[in-house]
Structures are given as structure tokens and as C-alpha cells.
Write a protein that holds these residues in place. Structure first.
Motif, mmCIF file in Angstrom:
data_model
loop_
_atom_site.group_PDB
_atom_site.id
_atom_site.type_symbol
_atom_site.label_atom_id
_atom_site.label_comp_id
_atom_site.label_asym_id
_atom_site.label_seq_id
_atom_site.Cartn_x
_atom_site.Cartn_y
_atom_site.Cartn_z
ATOM 1 N N UNK A 147 0.822 -1.201 0.000
ATOM 2 C CA UNK A 147 0.000 0.000 0.000
ATOM 3 C C UNK A 147 0.863 1.261 0.000
ATOM 4 N N UNK A 148 1.958 1.226 0.758
ATOM 5 C CA UNK A 148 2.873 2.368 0.782
ATOM 6 C C UNK A 148 3.484 2.578 -0.598
ATOM 7 N N UNK A 149 3.956 1.491 -1.215
ATOM 8 C CA UNK A 149 4.561 1.588 -2.544
ATOM 9 C C UNK A 149 3.527 2.069 -3.558
ATOM 10 N N UNK A 150 2.306 1.567 -3.455
ATOM 11 C CA UNK A 150 1.235 1.996 -4.348
ATOM 12 C C UNK A 150 1.041 3.508 -4.270
ATOM 13 N N UNK A 151 1.063 4.043 -3.062
ATOM 14 C CA UNK A 151 0.912 5.487 -2.896
ATOM 15 C C UNK A 151 2.058 6.261 -3.507
ATOM 16 N N UNK A 152 3.277 5.731 -3.382
ATOM 17 C CA UNK A 152 4.444 6.404 -3.962
ATOM 18 C C UNK A 152 4.382 6.401 -5.488
ATOM 19 N N UNK A 153 3.956 5.286 -6.066
ATOM 20 C CA UNK A 153 3.880 5.189 -7.520
ATOM 21 C C UNK A 153 2.735 6.032 -8.084
ATOM 22 N N UNK A 154 1.659 6.174 -7.322
ATOM 23 C CA UNK A 154 0.475 6.873 -7.823
ATOM 24 C C UNK A 154 0.668 8.377 -7.985
ATOM 25 N N UNK A 155 1.772 8.920 -7.482
ATOM 26 C CA UNK A 155 1.965 10.361 -7.671
ATOM 27 C C UNK A 155 2.120 10.709 -9.144
ATOM 28 N N UNK A 156 2.449 9.725 -9.983
ATOM 29 C CA UNK A 156 2.622 10.001 -11.413
ATOM 30 C C UNK A 156 1.424 9.553 -12.242
ATOM 31 N N UNK A 157 0.418 8.940 -11.597
ATOM 32 C CA UNK A 157 -0.760 8.461 -12.317
ATOM 33 C C UNK A 157 -1.228 7.130 -11.769
ATOM 34 N N UNK A 158 -2.233 6.517 -12.407
ATOM 35 C CA UNK A 158 -2.788 5.249 -11.913
ATOM 36 C C UNK A 158 -1.750 4.130 -11.907
ATOM 37 N N UNK A 159 -1.987 3.132 -11.042
ATOM 38 C CA UNK A 159 -1.117 1.959 -10.939
ATOM 39 C C UNK A 159 -1.954 0.706 -11.168
ATOM 40 N N UNK A 160 -1.464 -0.163 -12.038
ATOM 41 C CA UNK A 160 -2.106 -1.448 -12.305
ATOM 42 C C UNK A 160 -1.185 -2.557 -11.795
ATOM 43 N N UNK A 161 -1.626 -3.302 -10.768
ATOM 44 C CA UNK A 161 -0.835 -4.395 -10.216
ATOM 45 C C UNK A 161 -1.128 -5.674 -10.987
ATOM 46 N N UNK A 162 -0.070 -6.397 -11.359
ATOM 47 C CA UNK A 162 -0.229 -7.659 -12.087
ATOM 48 C C UNK A 162 0.169 -8.815 -11.177
#
Length: 272
Positions: A147-162
Motif C-alpha cells: 500500500x505504501x509503494x502503491x501510494x508512492x507510484x500513484x503520484x505520477x498516475x494510476x497503478x495497475x498491479x499484475x
């Protein structure tokens, strides 16, 4: 944005993508005091950003620091020279995040041991906070840290986890390389406009703004892309005439199938 990890957020590499991520983190409220930037030669503008945020800058891995998140944003060809020097930053609770194309999680475990790791593939629109990122987390990444990493990545746009690391190769082929396909579409539209009689500069401006505007409409709309296409296509009209060529059996779809397959194959080759 609240940063919750066992140690500081250490960014290795503050170039175009790393710098864009750092700027996004700071704008979203990550305290500069929790950020360490490791880069031997950041730009003057990046040095200013780091200093004004109250973050720490180090030309090499600082001593006595164990990262909560170790965010690696260096070019794939530099990994073998950079990673050995980062081992001191990795502890039992560290999560390593890589945004380097073709660099597998096994590369990081070979240097750091059985570390929690995330392999992510953003794209260049991240530089204007309009990117999209595909990401894969290994089994050692806890839901809380994911969840922390997801928040860090989302600063540039949506994140799709595979669900499988191998899917990142397909992500690379579709969205990682995808902006280049769109830019080439603009080139092709402009050249076709020139051949249709328009001045080259006018054709290019029309093509640029059409693609940019269509992208923004797609971004804001709730309808599927196919519905938006149908909305602008009158039966028997000019758009329908063009689409009869683009959607033919030898039109755009088979070309995109071949292009994405070629990009995916190259991503697999780079990943070893």
C-alpha cells in the motif's frame, strides 16, 4: 500523503523519471526530512529541489542508513555497477522498488538476498503527472508495504498491479513503450496531412492538438474508447471512410499486434 515505513525513503537516481517521482512525492506531502537522494551528479534544478525540501543529498550510499523503501531509478545498464554499493542500505524490513526496464526481481535478490521487492514500469508522461504504471510485488512484500509503494507510484498516475512478474514484459510493450507509438501516430497524421495539401507546420499543429485533445477527452470520459470512436463516426461520412481503411484486415490492429509482440519479445530478452 503519509509515508509509513521502517526507515527513510531512499531514491537512487534523480534523473528524468526519478526526479519526476521525487517532485511528485514532495507535492503530495512526503516530508523532505524522510527522503534521501543518492545521485553523484544531479542537475542544478534537482539540487535546488532537494535543498528546498530539506531532503538529504548524498553522492553515494550514506553510512549508517537502512532504507524503509529503496527506490532504484537508474538505467538498466548501470545496475551491475550501482547495486553492490547499495547493499548496506538494505535491511530485513526494506522494500526495494525498481523502475528499470528489463531488470528482474532476481537481479535484486542476487545482490541483496531474499528481499521484499517490487518491479514497476511507469511511462514518460509521469514527468507531467499523467503516467500509468504497471507493478508486480514478490511474496515478501506485505499488504501494508504494498500500500505504501502503491501510494508512492500513484503520484505520477494510476497503478495497475499484475499477478505475475512476466506480465511486466507485456506492460512494458503496451504502456511503457506506448507513448512512442502515440508520438509516431502524430508524425504519421501530420505527414498524411502534408500529402493532402496542407503546409507541413499546419498539419503538424493540427495532428498534435487532435491527439492531445482526444487523449484528454478519453481521460475525462466515462465511456469506453470504442463508444467514443462511434460517437464521432457518422454513417457514410468522412470518419467512416478513413476507418474503413484503418480497421481493415490489414489495417492498424495487425500492425499493433506485431509491434507489441516485438516489444514484449525484446523486454523478455532484456530480462534474460
Amino acid at each position: 500523503m503519509v509515508y509509513k515505513a521502517s526507515g527513510p525513503l531512499v531514491l537512487v537516481g534523480a534523473g528524468n523519471m526519478g526526479g519526476a517521482m521525487l517532485t511528485g512525492w514532495l507535492k503530495k506531502g512526503v516530508p523532505g526530512s524522510q527522503v534521501i537522494v543518492v545521485d553523484p551528479r544531479p542537475s542544478d534544478a534537482m539540487r535546488t529541489t532537494i535543498a528546498e525540501a530539506g531532503a538529504l543529498h548524498s553522492e553515494s550510499a550514506p553510512e549508517g542508513v537502512t532504507a524503509g523503501i529503496l527506490f532504484v531509478a537508474v538505467k538498466p545498464q548501470l545496475m551491475d555497477s550501482v547495486l553492490p554499493a547499495l547493499k548496506s542500505l538494505v535491511g530485513p524490513s526494506t522494500v526495494v522498488v525498481s523502475i528499470a526496464a528489463g531488470t528482474t526481481i532476481s537481479t535484486f535478490t542476487s545482490y541483496f538476498g531474499d528481499v521484499a521487492a517490487v518491479r514497476a514500469m511507469p511511462n514518460t508522461p509521469a514527468m507531467v503527472s499523467r503516467g500509468v504504471t504497471g507493478a508486480y510485488a514478490n511474496a515478501a512484500v506485505t499488504p501494508a508495504l504494498k500500500s505504501v509503494v502503491d501510494g508512492l507510484l500513484k503520484v505520477s498516475g494510476p497503478v495497475e498491479w499484475v499477478d505475475a512478474e512476466s506480465d511486466i514484459d507485456a506492460v512494458t510493450a503496451v504502456s511503457g513503450s506506448g507513448p512512442a507509438y502515440v508520438f509516431y501516430l502524430v508524425e504519421c497524421m501530420a505527414e498524411a496531412g502534408r500529402k493532402a495539401g496542407l503546409p507541413a507546420d499546419v498539419a503538424m499543429r493540427l495532428a498534435r492538438e487532435t491527439v492531445a485533445g482526444a487523449g484528454e477527452l478519453l481521460h475525462q470520459a466515462t465511456e469506453e474508447a470504442s463508444r467514443l470512436r462511434q460517437n464521432v463516426t457518422s454513417p457514410g461520412g468522412t470518419t467512416a471512410a478513413a476507418l474503413s481503411v484503418l480497421m481493415a484486415e490489414d489495417g492498424m490492429q495487425p500492425l499493433f499486434d506485431k509491434a507489441v509482440a516485438a516489444a514484449k519479445k525484446r523486454a523478455e530478452e532484456l530480462a534474460g
